[in-house]
Write an enzyme that holds these catalytic residues in place. Structure first.
Site, PDB file in Angstrom:
ATOM      1  N   HIS A  81      20.011  42.033 -14.848  1.00 27.69           N
ATOM      2  CA  HIS A  81      20.591  43.366 -15.037  1.00 27.69           C
ATOM      3  C   HIS A  81      22.098  43.281 -15.281  1.00 27.69           C
ATOM      4  O   HIS A  81      22.630  43.957 -16.159  1.00 27.69           O
ATOM      5  CB  HIS A  81      20.311  44.260 -13.824  1.00 27.69           C
ATOM      6  CG  HIS A  81      18.846  44.534 -13.623  1.00 27.69           C
ATOM      7  ND1 HIS A  81      18.023  44.933 -14.641  1.00 27.69           N
ATOM      8  CD2 HIS A  81      18.048  44.459 -12.507  1.00 27.69           C
ATOM      9  CE1 HIS A  81      16.791  45.096 -14.177  1.00 27.69           C
ATOM     10  NE2 HIS A  81      16.776  44.800 -12.889  1.00 27.69           N
ATOM     11  N   ASP A 114      15.280  46.979 -22.618  1.00 25.11           N
ATOM     12  CA  ASP A 114      14.240  46.359 -21.805  1.00 25.11           C
ATOM     13  C   ASP A 114      14.298  44.839 -21.885  1.00 25.11           C
ATOM     14  O   ASP A 114      14.685  44.276 -22.901  1.00 25.11           O
ATOM     15  CB  ASP A 114      12.861  46.867 -22.280  1.00 25.11           C
ATOM     16  CG  ASP A 114      11.774  46.582 -21.273  1.00 25.11           C
ATOM     17  OD1 ASP A 114      12.089  46.351 -20.084  1.00 25.11           O
ATOM     18  OD2 ASP A 114      10.589  46.585 -21.668  1.00 25.11           O
ATOM     19  N   LEU A 139      32.727  58.623 -29.821  1.00 25.21           N
ATOM     20  CA  LEU A 139      31.306  58.399 -29.495  1.00 25.21           C
ATOM     21  C   LEU A 139      30.902  59.122 -28.213  1.00 25.21           C
ATOM     22  O   LEU A 139      31.607  59.066 -27.206  1.00 25.21           O
ATOM     23  CB  LEU A 139      31.070  56.893 -29.307  1.00 25.21           C
ATOM     24  CG  LEU A 139      29.673  56.486 -28.823  1.00 25.21           C
ATOM     25  CD1 LEU A 139      28.645  56.683 -29.929  1.00 25.21           C
ATOM     26  CD2 LEU A 139      29.661  55.051 -28.328  1.00 25.21           C
TER      27      LEU A 139
HETATM   28  C1  IPE Z   1      11.773  51.427 -19.599  1.00 20.66           C
HETATM   29  O1  IPE Z   1      11.592  50.106 -19.226  1.00 20.66           O
HETATM   30  C2  IPE Z   1      12.874  52.045 -18.798  1.00 20.66           C
HETATM   31  C3  IPE Z   1      14.210  51.538 -19.049  1.00 20.66           C
HETATM   32  C4  IPE Z   1      14.546  50.696 -19.976  1.00 20.66           C
HETATM   33  C5  IPE Z   1      15.233  52.071 -18.202  1.00 20.66           C
HETATM   34  P1  IPE Z   1      10.462  49.695 -18.174  1.00 20.66           P
HETATM   35  O2  IPE Z   1      10.555  48.225 -18.031  1.00 20.66           O
HETATM   36  O3  IPE Z   1      10.585  50.493 -16.940  1.00 20.66           O
HETATM   37  O4  IPE Z   1       9.148  50.121 -18.949  1.00 20.66           O
HETATM   38  P2  IPE Z   1       7.636  49.638 -18.757  1.00 20.66           P
HETATM   39  O5  IPE Z   1       7.316  49.768 -17.318  1.00 20.66           O
HETATM   40  O6  IPE Z   1       7.578  48.214 -19.220  1.00 20.66           O
HETATM   41  O7  IPE Z   1       6.847  50.533 -19.646  1.00 20.66           O
HETATM   42  C1  IPE Z   2      15.191  46.825 -18.229  1.00 19.77           C
HETATM   43  O1  IPE Z   2      14.783  45.551 -17.901  1.00 19.77           O
HETATM   44  C2  IPE Z   2      16.062  47.454 -17.154  1.00 19.77           C
HETATM   45  C3  IPE Z   2      15.428  48.558 -16.428  1.00 19.77           C
HETATM   46  C4  IPE Z   2      14.221  49.016 -16.635  1.00 19.77           C
HETATM   47  C5  IPE Z   2      16.214  49.178 -15.392  1.00 19.77           C
HETATM   48  P1  IPE Z   2      13.544  45.282 -16.961  1.00 19.77           P
HETATM   49  O2  IPE Z   2      14.031  45.168 -15.553  1.00 19.77           O
HETATM   50  O3  IPE Z   2      12.478  46.275 -17.174  1.00 19.77           O
HETATM   51  O4  IPE Z   2      13.078  43.849 -17.471  1.00 19.77           O
HETATM   52  P2  IPE Z   2      11.585  43.324 -17.636  1.00 19.77           P
HETATM   53  O5  IPE Z   2      10.857  44.310 -18.473  1.00 19.77           O
HETATM   54  O6  IPE Z   2      11.015  43.210 -16.260  1.00 19.77           O
HETATM   55  O7  IPE Z   2      11.739  42.003 -18.308  1.00 19.77           O
HETATM   56 MG    MG Z   3      10.879  46.342 -18.415  1.00 17.35          MG
END
Ligand code: IPE
Ligand code: IPE
Ligand code: MG
Length: 248
Positions: free
Chosen positions: A39, A22, A133
């Site tokens: 990303h 995240d 792995l």
């Molecule tokens: C969780 O992250 C999902 C992934 C890392 C793929 P999110 O960014 O979607 O989670 P929330 O919305 O902050 O809980």
């Molecule tokens: C995690 O990073 C990737 C996915 C959930 C696909 P985020 O896109 O959720 O990044 P933040 O949480 O907005 O910083």
């Molecule tokens: Mg996120």
């Protein structure tokens, strides 16, 4: 420089590590970039933790790449994520083969667009003989939905009189989950400072050690992963018993 790798006890390596990757969006914002660039930089961290896991001899690494709820993001971002997945699978295949990595996936992968599903299945199939792995991608994954579907399958078996309700146990449920063939995660890492699970492996992490890193995912490198393993090794996993019982 600290030798974190050297400080890891190689006889106490977790079998299964799961990661909630995240913070890509916040990383991009912090650097004045668009979310999509966050990303694509996140992919570099994926490479780092995959390499680190291989070096440590971890058996299973499960990465939360896309949740069912993530379909609700702006369409352009969803498309960019799916394209990035396709691009990365194409690019990484030779590395998977070279490093004996087997790719698998959990989640509603049939809801992925065709071009995406196809390359995913091909990569899974092409690496299926690899014995190192196991890299498990959670894609269009929702833990509640996974449990719900498992309950439906069991209910059907009861209706068909293939199983008695009294015989339903924890194993009956575990065996109907996507993760039926994996041991439960020993360690769950989440980056970006958020301390929540976001619908990931709810059943499976009943006794996992949780590790929350303040780093945003694109900033999370091999040494950060090693630090998480060292912290894990310092924890006492009691599984409900007393400390004295564990030491015996
Ligand atoms: C969780 O992250 C999902 C992934 C890392 C793929 P999110 O960014 O979607 O989670 P929330 O919305 O902050 O809980
Ligand atoms: C995690 O990073 C990737 C996915 C959930 C696909 P985020 O896109 O959720 O990044 P933040 O949480 O907005 O910083
Ligand atoms: Mg996120």
């Amino acid at each position: 420089m600290k030798d974190l790798f050297g400080n890891i006890n190689k006889n106490q390596i977790p079998k299964h590590v799961a990661v909630i990757m995240d913070g890509n969006g916040r990383w991009a914002k912090k650097n004045g970039l668009i979310r999509t660039i966050g990303h694509s930089n996140g992919v570099k961290s994926v490479r780092e933790v995959v390499e680190a896991s291989t070096e440590l001899g971890i058996s299973i690494l499960t990465l939360y790449a896309f949740s069912s709820e993530n379909w609700n993001r702006p369409r352009l971002e969803v498309n960019a994520l799916l394209e990035l997945l396709v691009k990365s699978l194409n690019k990484e295949l030779p590395t998977f083969q070279k490093n004996n990595i087997r790719l698998e996936a959990i989640g509603e992968i049939h809801s992925l667009p065709k071009y995406c599903h196809k390359i995913l299945q091909e990569t899974i199939q092409k690496t299926s003989k690899n014995t190192g792995l196991k890299l498990v991608l959670a894609l269009s994954y929702s833990s509640k939905l996974e449990i719900l579907n498992s309950v439906k399958k069991i209910a059907q078996k009861v209706a068909d009189e293939k199983i008695n309700p009294e015989d339903i146990n924890e194993d009956t449920i575990s065996k109907e989950l996507y993760t039926a063939n994996y041991p439960d995660p020993d360690l769950l890492i989440r980056t970006s400072g958020e301390c929540r699970i976001s619908n990931f492996l709810l059943w499976q992490i009943a006794y996992a050690e949780l590790y929350f890193s303040p780093k945003l995912w694109p900033d999370f490198k091999k040494d950060d992963f090693f630090e998480a393993i060292i912290e894990y090794q310092g924890r006492e996993r009691r599984f409900g018993k007393t400390a004295e019982q564990i030491k015996r």
